[in-house]
Motif scaffolding. Structure first.
Motif, PDB file in Angstrom:
ATOM      1  N   MET A 188      11.502  27.293  26.583  1.00 25.68           N
ATOM      2  CA  MET A 188      11.408  28.545  25.840  1.00 25.68           C
ATOM      3  C   MET A 188      11.274  29.700  26.824  1.00 25.68           C
ATOM      4  N   SER A 189      12.044  30.739  26.622  1.00 22.85           N
ATOM      5  CA  SER A 189      11.947  31.915  27.465  1.00 22.85           C
ATOM      6  C   SER A 189      11.938  33.160  26.592  1.00 22.85           C
ATOM      7  N   SER A 190      11.627  34.280  27.205  1.00 27.71           N
ATOM      8  CA  SER A 190      11.526  35.559  26.478  1.00 27.71           C
ATOM      9  C   SER A 190      10.677  35.396  25.220  1.00 27.71           C
ATOM     10  N   LEU A 191       9.553  34.749  25.392  1.00 25.96           N
ATOM     11  CA  LEU A 191       8.708  34.433  24.233  1.00 25.96           C
ATOM     12  C   LEU A 191       8.155  35.694  23.586  1.00 25.96           C
ATOM     13  N   LYS A 192       8.046  35.621  22.264  1.00 24.65           N
ATOM     14  CA  LYS A 192       7.551  36.729  21.460  1.00 24.65           C
ATOM     15  C   LYS A 192       6.311  36.287  20.700  1.00 24.65           C
ATOM     16  N   PRO A 193       5.471  37.222  20.317  1.00 23.87           N
ATOM     17  CA  PRO A 193       4.286  36.834  19.528  1.00 23.87           C
ATOM     18  C   PRO A 193       4.652  36.040  18.276  1.00 23.87           C
ATOM     19  N   GLU A 194       5.799  36.332  17.680  1.00 20.84           N
ATOM     20  CA  GLU A 194       6.204  35.602  16.474  1.00 20.84           C
ATOM     21  C   GLU A 194       6.629  34.164  16.745  1.00 20.84           C
ATOM     22  N   ASP A 195       6.695  33.773  18.025  1.00 21.18           N
ATOM     23  CA  ASP A 195       6.957  32.377  18.366  1.00 21.18           C
ATOM     24  C   ASP A 195       5.670  31.552  18.342  1.00 21.18           C
ATOM     25  N   THR A 196       4.544  32.199  18.145  1.00 22.12           N
ATOM     26  CA  THR A 196       3.270  31.492  18.069  1.00 22.12           C
ATOM     27  C   THR A 196       3.282  30.511  16.909  1.00 22.12           C
ATOM     28  N   ALA A 197       3.007  29.245  17.217  1.00 27.72           N
ATOM     29  CA  ALA A 197       3.069  28.198  16.193  1.00 27.72           C
ATOM     30  C   ALA A 197       2.659  26.876  16.829  1.00 27.72           C
ATOM     31  N   VAL A 198       2.474  25.895  15.977  1.00 27.01           N
ATOM     32  CA  VAL A 198       2.353  24.515  16.443  1.00 27.01           C
ATOM     33  C   VAL A 198       3.766  23.938  16.445  1.00 27.01           C
ATOM     34  N   TYR A 199       4.172  23.403  17.562  1.00 33.30           N
ATOM     35  CA  TYR A 199       5.520  22.863  17.730  1.00 33.30           C
ATOM     36  C   TYR A 199       5.482  21.346  17.639  1.00 33.30           C
ATOM     37  N   TYR A 200       6.415  20.796  16.879  1.00 35.15           N
ATOM     38  CA  TYR A 200       6.513  19.361  16.658  1.00 35.15           C
ATOM     39  C   TYR A 200       7.877  18.848  17.094  1.00 35.15           C
ATOM     40  N   CYS A 201       7.895  17.654  17.680  1.00 35.42           N
ATOM     41  CA  CYS A 201       9.177  17.003  17.914  1.00 35.42           C
ATOM     42  C   CYS A 201       9.334  15.883  16.877  1.00 35.42           C
ATOM     43  N   ALA A 202      10.575  15.564  16.587  1.00 39.96           N
ATOM     44  CA  ALA A 202      10.870  14.588  15.556  1.00 39.96           C
ATOM     45  C   ALA A 202      12.148  13.841  15.887  1.00 39.96           C
ATOM     46  N   ALA A 203      12.272  12.650  15.315  1.00 39.68           N
ATOM     47  CA  ALA A 203      13.455  11.827  15.546  1.00 39.68           C
ATOM     48  C   ALA A 203      13.961  11.273  14.211  1.00 39.68           C
ATOM     49  N   ARG A 204      15.257  11.079  14.135  1.00 39.43           N
ATOM     50  CA  ARG A 204      15.844  10.507  12.930  1.00 39.43           C
ATOM     51  C   ARG A 204      16.893   9.490  13.314  1.00 39.43           C
ATOM     52  N   TYR A 205      17.064   8.495  12.439  1.00 35.58           N
ATOM     53  CA  TYR A 205      18.039   7.438  12.658  1.00 35.58           C
ATOM     54  C   TYR A 205      19.224   7.554  11.724  1.00 35.58           C
ATOM     55  N   SER A 206      19.030   8.262  10.646  1.00 39.47           N
ATOM     56  CA  SER A 206      20.103   8.409   9.671  1.00 39.47           C
ATOM     57  C   SER A 206      21.040   9.546  10.049  1.00 39.47           C
ATOM     58  N   GLY A 207      22.296   9.364   9.737  1.00 38.43           N
ATOM     59  CA  GLY A 207      23.288  10.403   9.968  1.00 38.43           C
ATOM     60  C   GLY A 207      23.518  11.292   8.771  1.00 38.43           C
ATOM     61  N   ARG A 208      22.751  11.064   7.702  1.00 40.07           N
ATOM     62  CA  ARG A 208      22.943  11.849   6.484  1.00 40.07           C
ATOM     63  C   ARG A 208      22.139  13.135   6.539  1.00 40.07           C
ATOM     64  N   GLY A 209      22.747  14.234   6.146  1.00 33.64           N
ATOM     65  CA  GLY A 209      22.055  15.509   6.085  1.00 33.64           C
ATOM     66  C   GLY A 209      22.116  16.286   7.388  1.00 33.64           C
ATOM     67  N   GLU A 210      21.771  17.538   7.280  1.00 32.56           N
ATOM     68  CA  GLU A 210      21.814  18.418   8.440  1.00 32.56           C
ATOM     69  C   GLU A 210      20.688  18.114   9.423  1.00 32.56           C
ATOM     70  N   LEU A 211      20.961  18.269  10.698  1.00 34.70           N
ATOM     71  CA  LEU A 211      19.932  18.063  11.715  1.00 34.70           C
ATOM     72  C   LEU A 211      18.847  19.123  11.641  1.00 34.70           C
ATOM     73  N   SER A 212      19.128  20.211  10.942  1.00 35.24           N
ATOM     74  CA  SER A 212      18.135  21.269  10.795  1.00 35.24           C
ATOM     75  C   SER A 212      17.161  21.016   9.647  1.00 35.24           C
ATOM     76  N   SER A 213      17.391  19.946   8.887  1.00 32.31           N
ATOM     77  CA  SER A 213      16.552  19.672   7.725  1.00 32.31           C
ATOM     78  C   SER A 213      15.404  18.749   8.092  1.00 32.31           C
ATOM     79  N   ALA A 214      14.178  19.241   7.940  1.00 32.84           N
ATOM     80  CA  ALA A 214      13.004  18.460   8.311  1.00 32.84           C
ATOM     81  C   ALA A 214      12.884  17.185   7.485  1.00 32.84           C
ATOM     82  N   GLN A 215      13.373  17.244   6.244  1.00 30.18           N
ATOM     83  CA  GLN A 215      13.231  16.086   5.349  1.00 30.18           C
ATOM     84  C   GLN A 215      14.046  14.891   5.804  1.00 30.18           C
ATOM     85  N   THR A 216      15.000  15.093   6.695  1.00 28.59           N
ATOM     86  CA  THR A 216      15.861  13.997   7.142  1.00 28.59           C
ATOM     87  C   THR A 216      15.287  13.244   8.341  1.00 28.59           C
TER      88      THR A 216
END
Length: 124
Positions: free
Chosen positions: A82-110
């Motif tokens: 992460m670069s050029s960080l802004k105050p609005e980037d303040t958050a808890v960051y999580y990494c996640a993995a998926r095995y299914s190819g169904r759905g968008e990679l941007s969807s947390a539910q997948t």
């Protein structure tokens, strides 16, 4: 696979930080991995993702050009630089993995597996 995000901390606006996602167990068969974040009082939101076999990357509009998701090794399969960080980037960051190819990679539910988050605070 068990995941653990690390590397968070206090960063000044305009600064940089690199988050790591540690993996315990095999990442064989993974379709994609991603980073999500949740700010206080807000819903969890997509940050970045990577398609495992092609290494194609995807970004939220709010971080495109400032954040980079990259692949690492078996112990730390993905990073978020992460670069050029802004105050609005303040958050808890999580990494996640998926095995299914169904759905968008941007969807947390997948996503099938989530790591404990790491807190990033952008403040002077």
């Amino acid at each position: 696979v068990q995941l653990q995000a690390s590397g968070g901390g206090l960063v000044q606006p305009g600064g940089s930080q690199r988050l790591s996602c540690g993996a315990f167990g095999s990442t064989y068969g993974i379709y994609g991995m991603g980073w999500f974040r949740q700010a206080p009082g807000k819903e969890r939101e997509f940050v970045a993702a990577i398609h495992w076999s092609t290494s194609t990357t995807f970004y939220a509009d709010s971080v495109r050009g400032r954040f980079t998701i990259s692949r690492g090794d078996a112990m730390n399969p993905i990073y978020l630089t992460m670069s050029s960080l802004k105050p609005e980037d303040t958050a808890v960051y999580y990494c996640a993995a998926r095995y299914s190819g169904r759905g968008e990679l941007s969807s947390a539910q997948t996503y099938d597996y989530w790591g404990q988050g790491t807190k990033v605070t952008v403040s002077s």
